[in-house]
Design an enzyme around this catalytic site. Structure first.
Site, mmCIF file in Angstrom:
data_model
loop_
_atom_site.group_PDB
_atom_site.id
_atom_site.type_symbol
_atom_site.label_atom_id
_atom_site.label_comp_id
_atom_site.label_asym_id
_atom_site.label_seq_id
_atom_site.Cartn_x
_atom_site.Cartn_y
_atom_site.Cartn_z
ATOM 1 N N TYR A 471 0.841 -1.211 0.000
ATOM 2 C CA TYR A 471 0.000 0.000 0.000
ATOM 3 C C TYR A 471 0.873 1.257 0.000
ATOM 4 O O TYR A 471 0.916 1.990 -0.957
ATOM 5 C CB TYR A 471 -0.956 -0.018 1.198
ATOM 6 C CG TYR A 471 -1.969 1.105 1.148
ATOM 7 C CD1 TYR A 471 -3.102 0.997 0.364
ATOM 8 C CD2 TYR A 471 -1.788 2.280 1.875
ATOM 9 C CE1 TYR A 471 -4.036 2.029 0.294
ATOM 10 C CE2 TYR A 471 -2.712 3.312 1.820
ATOM 11 C CZ TYR A 471 -3.828 3.186 1.030
ATOM 12 O OH TYR A 471 -4.748 4.211 0.964
ATOM 13 N N SER A 551 -6.498 0.913 -4.407
ATOM 14 C CA SER A 551 -6.608 2.339 -4.111
ATOM 15 C C SER A 551 -5.228 2.983 -4.283
ATOM 16 O O SER A 551 -4.674 2.962 -5.380
ATOM 17 C CB SER A 551 -7.184 2.547 -2.711
ATOM 18 O OG SER A 551 -7.640 3.855 -2.542
ATOM 19 N N ASP A 635 -17.682 3.585 -7.900
ATOM 20 C CA ASP A 635 -16.607 4.026 -7.012
ATOM 21 C C ASP A 635 -16.533 5.546 -7.049
ATOM 22 O O ASP A 635 -16.062 6.132 -8.026
ATOM 23 C CB ASP A 635 -15.275 3.416 -7.448
ATOM 24 C CG ASP A 635 -14.164 3.664 -6.435
ATOM 25 O OD1 ASP A 635 -14.351 4.521 -5.550
ATOM 26 O OD2 ASP A 635 -13.117 3.013 -6.536
ATOM 27 N N HIS A 670 -15.914 1.491 -3.932
ATOM 28 C CA HIS A 670 -14.488 1.362 -3.639
ATOM 29 C C HIS A 670 -14.169 0.062 -2.905
ATOM 30 O O HIS A 670 -13.012 -0.322 -2.803
ATOM 31 C CB HIS A 670 -14.038 2.571 -2.814
ATOM 32 C CG HIS A 670 -12.575 2.825 -2.853
ATOM 33 N ND1 HIS A 670 -11.884 3.053 -4.028
ATOM 34 C CD2 HIS A 670 -11.650 2.881 -1.859
ATOM 35 C CE1 HIS A 670 -10.609 3.251 -3.762
ATOM 36 N NE2 HIS A 670 -10.445 3.143 -2.452
#
Length: 702
Positions: A471, A551, A635, A670
């Site tokens: 991430y 993301s 999203d 999302h």
């Protein structure tokens, strides 16, 4: 920034590639040109940003037909789904909590699309309180939150439709479950915080012009809704005169104070307080800038307990009196340590949940700041919870790691004794698997932790299918947690590795800052170094390595695969931020500027963003890895146009036989609130695509 847009539909692509003979949908190209600091940037797929257009809808349908046509031909996809469903099909029960005369808890029988809220009454009989599975026929409407009034007699619950961040709030009598008044609409990025039994605070934006799924929303307002009145009469408490992107309000447990947090980015907030015991009392400023993160977590009368990273990159708890609450009057209550603090309160105690090398260490303190004990956890992993009301006699916490399904423990804060409250029965032999934490060296010499999980007895021969996950942003820490999907992956001989990259929160503010703005490349370098470590140590090789992230992690995958397409066989970017020149033009994207910077900030920042932005860095003639982009058509956090444009660029410019697909969930956002059925199918498709492109024609025999 000057902008010139010339829209002229031009042809492109019905392209066939290699042995798989995939014929991608024809994606028209327009002539859209933006000018940034005298540099012209083409944006031929700008039209895909219009989520309301017939043309975009047709493109989505056509792409999905190609993607599912490909997936349908994978011979072991159905077997993978059966195993995933079987493993997923176990009872899941949440920690109980008491409101009024009832004790509430969540339960999912196994494969229910949404978990059900139950309650136990005075006579001990269980009954359904809220069943989100009845909210919509297809399971795409989910429960967003549930909050009770002071005496538990009333409740407000929020719902999300199609995965959107926009919420509706429904107010009911908690005893009879009857709806009390009209639904509150257009609520976004908001909790619900009750003031006694008379009403509640919530936050929202004005309804945007254009598409509510993509239009910019940048002025958040805090409202108070008084029961029995119309929403149009709700009073604006904060945000009418002070333009802030994110505003939140919460009432202290004793109903005495309203706490207001206001921010313009995902890091740094102003902090305010209002005395609710005095009619027409002013809003008092505690912190008047965005240079630190601050949160009031408790009060004892007028004494405030504040969780802050001001002067403490790893966070500390300080105290202040409401009469003099500004930072110059703060006093240390729990001092900063070398580990990152995330505190909670309950039963008249403070719980300092520290992240130490990406795993949990929990200390218990009393209200005098005296250490009571270190809480003994079952193993190395992630503990969460330890929160509750002051009068609670028993608290609950969860524990999990990559091989241990989430287990709930009851905890007696007086004695420190923990007992298993709910241990799931999962058809997975945890004892056959192990996790190993390593510290590898990134490009600039920084040591980065990574946890690698696999079946015991793994042969280090470079042939193990491996998913590397990351991430690296927004101060978010990746800590160990059990996943059914990952369990299935490891059952099939897979290795699952999670790298704790800079930009995250694993080592506090300094670690976060080291992966932001003009240092963002550190994050990609850390991820590349993780892949190189796994290859060098023979866990896998480039032919058996997949990289995955969602993301901000989708950006990570997009940047890594465009910088080092030779490094991996498969790339799996999910709901990614792919157009770094325009991310701040949509919904709440402008709030991500602390991490990313924007193309409008300066010529240097523009050139830096353009240098790694995935959409702008797909090149012709390059052999990119087999790629499956995933997103949702609803999203409104990271709008799907990011993924649409990235996929279109890859399909046009890919060289060689590796497929480039985009899988677009409909009535999905999302990720939050996605139905169990949709979640299972997505994970099945990702793993089937990954293994198939690594050369597997069948699942390994166990």
């Amino acid at each position: 920034m000057k902008k010139t847009i010339l829209i002229m539909a031009i042809t492109t692509a019905g392209i066939s590639f290699g042995q798989n003979k995939i014929k991608y949908p024809e994606t028209k190209k327009g002539e859209t040109i933006d000018t940034y600091f005298d540099t012209k940037v083409n944006d031929p797929y700008r039209w895909l940003e219009d989520d309301k257009s017939i043309e975009t809808g047709a493109w989505v349908k056509a792409e999905n037909e190609v993607t599912y046509g490909y997936l349908d031909k994978i011979p072991f996809r159905e077997a993978l789904k059966k195993r995933m469903e079987k493993l997923w099909n176990f009872e899941k029960i949440g920690a109980p909590f008491t409101e009024g005369k009832f004790t509430y808890y969540s339960k999912n029988n196994g494969l229910q699309n949404q978990s059900v809220i139950y309650r136990k009454g005075e006579k001990g009989k269980d009954e359904i309180f809220l069943d989100p599975n009845t909210f919509s026929k297809d399971g795409t409407t989910s429960l967003g939150g549930l909050n009770f009034s002071k005496d538990g007699s009333k409740a407000a619950y929020s719902i999300s439709e199609g995965g959107s961040d926009w919420r509706k709030v429904i107010i009911i009598d908690a005893v009879s479950k009857k709806v009390l008044e009209d639904t509150i609409v257009d609520v976004k990025f908001s909790g619900v915080s009750w003031l006694g039994n008379e009403g509640f605070y919530y936050s929202s934006y004005d309804k945007p012009k254009g598409s509510e799924l993509s239009a910019k929303t940048d002025q958040h307002k805090l409202y108070f809704h008084k029961l029995g009145t119309s929403q149009k009469d709700d009073k604006i408490i904060f945000g009418a005169d002070q333009k802030r992107r994110y505003v939140g309000g919460s009432v202290t447990e004793d109903d005495r104070y309203l706490i207001i947090s206001a921010a313009n980015s995902t890091y740094g907030n102003e902090l305010y307080i209002k005395d609710l015991s005095k009619p027409d009392s002013p809003i008092i400023t505690i912190v008047d800038n965005f240079n630190s993160d601050n949160q009031i977590i408790e009060n004892e009368g007028s004494k405030l307990f504040i969780d802050t990273d001001l002067g403490a990159p790893n966070k500390r708890i300080v105290t202040a009196d409401v009469s003099n609450p500004k930072p110059e009057n703060w006093k240390d209550f729990i001092k900063e340590t070398e580990n990152v603090l995330a505190p909670s309160t309950g039963s008249g105690y403070f719980f300092a949940n520290y992240t130490k090398d990406a795993v949990s260490l929990v200390l218990q303190y009393d209200y005098n700041g005296k250490l009571v004990r270190e809480i003994k956890l079952p193993a190395v992993g992630t503990a969460g919870g330890f929160g509750g009301k002051k009068e609670e006699k028993v608290l609950y916490y969860s524990f999990t790691n990559y091989t241990t399904p989430g287990t709930i423990f009851s905890f007696d804060p007086k004695s420190g004794k923990s007992e298993i409250y709910q241990k799931p029965v999962v058809d997975f032999k945890s004892e056959d698997y192990e996790s190993k934490q390593v510290f590898y060296t990134s490009k600039d010499g920084t040591k980065i932790p990574m946890i690698i999980t696999y079946k015991k007895g793994l042969k280090l021969d470079g042939k193990n299918p491996t998913i590397l996950y990351g991430y690296g942003g927004f101060n978010i820490s990746l800590t160990p947690g059990f996943s059914i999907a990952n369990a299935v992956w490891m059952e099939n001989g897979g290795v699952y590795a999670v790298a704790n990259l800079r930009g995250g929160g694993e080592y506090g503010k300094k670690w976060h800052d080291a992966g932001t703005k003009l240092k963002k490349q550190n994050v990609f370098d850390d991820f590349i170094a993780a892949a190189e470590y796994l290859i060098a140590q023979k866990y896998t090789s480039s032919d058996f390595l997949a990289i995955r992230g969602g993301s901000n992690g989708g950006l990570l995958v997009g940047a890594t695969m465009t910088q080092r397409p030779d490094l991996m066989k498969v790339a799996l970017p999910a709901v990614g931020v792919m157009d770094m020149l325009r991310y701040n033009a949509f919904t709440a994207g402008a709030g991500w500027g602390f991490d990313y910077g924007t193309a409008q900030d300066s010529k240097e920042m523009f050139e830096y963003l353009k240098g790694y932005s995935p959409v702008q860095n797909v090149k012709k003639g390059v052999h990119y890895p087999a790629t499956m982009v995933t997103t949702g058509d609803h999203d409104d956090r990271v709008v799907p146009a990011h993924s649409f444009k990235f996929a279109a660029e890859l399909q046009e410019k890919q060289t060689g036989d590796n497929p480039v697909l985009i899988r677009i969930d409909v009535k999905a956002g999302h990720g939050a609130g996605k139905s169990v059925a949709a979640t299972i199918q997505e994970n099945v498709d990702i793993q089937a695509f990954t293994l198939y492109n690594m050369g597997f024609k069948a699942l390994p025999k166990k």
